[in-house]
Design an enzyme around this catalytic site. Structure first.
Site, PDB file in Angstrom:
ATOM      1  N   GLY A   4      16.855   4.454  -4.349  1.00 41.98           N
ATOM      2  CA  GLY A   4      17.386   5.733  -3.886  1.00 41.98           C
ATOM      3  C   GLY A   4      18.839   5.579  -3.486  1.00 41.98           C
ATOM      4  O   GLY A   4      19.274   4.476  -3.139  1.00 41.98           O
TER       5      GLY A   4
ATOM      6  N   GLN B  14      26.366   7.658   0.761  1.00 40.74           N
ATOM      7  CA  GLN B  14      26.542   6.237   0.440  1.00 40.74           C
ATOM      8  C   GLN B  14      27.624   5.979  -0.606  1.00 40.74           C
ATOM      9  O   GLN B  14      27.973   4.823  -0.855  1.00 40.74           O
ATOM     10  CB  GLN B  14      25.224   5.633  -0.048  1.00 40.74           C
TER      11      GLN B  14
ATOM     12  N   CYS C 215      18.366  -1.229   2.107  1.00 44.33           N
ATOM     13  CA  CYS C 215      19.312  -0.138   1.876  1.00 44.33           C
ATOM     14  C   CYS C 215      20.528  -0.707   1.155  1.00 44.33           C
ATOM     15  O   CYS C 215      21.032  -1.769   1.538  1.00 44.33           O
ATOM     16  CB  CYS C 215      19.725   0.466   3.216  1.00 44.33           C
ATOM     17  N   LEU C 216      21.007   0.006   0.129  1.00 45.78           N
ATOM     18  CA  LEU C 216      22.155  -0.499  -0.628  1.00 45.78           C
ATOM     19  C   LEU C 216      23.421  -0.560   0.234  1.00 45.78           C
ATOM     20  O   LEU C 216      24.351  -1.295  -0.101  1.00 45.78           O
ATOM     21  CB  LEU C 216      22.394   0.375  -1.867  1.00 45.78           C
TER      22      LEU C 216
ATOM     23  N   HIS D 286      13.784   8.000   3.964  1.00 45.25           N
ATOM     24  CA  HIS D 286      14.954   7.116   4.088  1.00 45.25           C
ATOM     25  C   HIS D 286      16.226   7.852   3.646  1.00 45.25           C
ATOM     26  O   HIS D 286      17.258   7.797   4.316  1.00 45.25           O
ATOM     27  CB  HIS D 286      14.716   5.863   3.229  1.00 45.25           C
ATOM     28  N   GLU D 287      16.130   8.564   2.509  1.00 48.53           N
ATOM     29  CA  GLU D 287      17.322   9.228   1.957  1.00 48.53           C
ATOM     30  C   GLU D 287      17.730  10.435   2.791  1.00 48.53           C
ATOM     31  O   GLU D 287      18.923  10.672   2.993  1.00 48.53           O
ATOM     32  CB  GLU D 287      17.090   9.621   0.500  1.00 48.53           C
TER      33      GLU D 287
ATOM     34  N   HIS E 122      19.786   9.413   5.614  1.00 48.26           N
ATOM     35  CA  HIS E 122      21.201   9.220   5.263  1.00 48.26           C
ATOM     36  C   HIS E 122      21.991  10.529   5.397  1.00 48.26           C
ATOM     37  O   HIS E 122      23.139  10.525   5.841  1.00 48.26           O
ATOM     38  CB  HIS E 122      21.352   8.728   3.824  1.00 48.26           C
TER      39      HIS E 122
HETATM   40 CO    CO Z   1      19.699   3.575   2.366  1.00 46.48          CO
END
Ligand code: CO
Length: 171
Positions: free
Chosen positions: A47, A52, A92-93, A134-135, A138
């Site tokens: 995701g 991000q 998480c990226l 999670h997204e 963000h």
């Molecule tokens: Co993340």
């Protein structure tokens, strides 16, 4: 126009902002979604939220399987009707090398818009529901770090410190 977009890392302040709703459903938005899907795949993520890549608008992309046909795009997402709870491992990226068990709702309902601005609803549970939560975090400026308890923070302290040091070195 989005070729220069990159995934930004903690503690970039853009990751802590509340993102604004998307108002224009135009070609730009399609180009952005395509670039985000590319970056997500390139980095083997499941995701990626617009925050991000440094754009604080309410949109994320995901793909839970890695198969191109499972790409999904959510614009102005709203979660509701959470049911149950389940702990699961998340990364998480924007927080490379950091992992923690996070408590999430087991199943949840989603209302969002597609790239044309058309509203749709879905219901998911387990891993898919976890990615959604999670997204959407963000989009509200919430990171895994904000969800981690003191034990998980301690376990990841080296990686957290390194990211903070890298940020100071670059700014
Ligand atoms: Co993340």
């Amino acid at each position: 126009m989005y070729e220069d977009l990159k995934i930004i890392l903690y503690p970039d302040p853009r990751l802590s902002k509340i993102s604004k709703p998307v108002e224009k459903f135009d070609q730009n938005l399609k180009d952005l979604a395509a670039r985000m899907l590319f970056l997500m795949r390139e980095n083997r993520g499941v995701g990626l939220a617009a925050a991000q890549v440094g754009l604080n608008i309410r949109m994320f992309v995901m793909n839970a399987t890695g198969k191109p046909e499972d790409d999904r795009i959510y614009i102005n997402p709203e979660l509701s009707e959470p049911l149950g709870e389940e702990e699961g491992e998340e990364g998480c990226l924007s927080l490379p090398q950091i992992n923690a068990k996070i408590l999430r709702s087991l199943s949840i309902a989603m209302k969002a818009r597609d790239l044309e601005g058309k509203p749709f609803s879905q219901l998911e549970s387990g891993y898919m529901a976890r990615i959604w939560q999670h997204e959407v975090d963000h989009l509200n400026g919430t990171l895994l770090l904000d969800r981690m308890g003191p034990v998980a923070k301690m376990a990841n302290r080296k990686a957290i410190k390194e990211l903070e040091q890298r940020w100071r070195d670059e700014h």
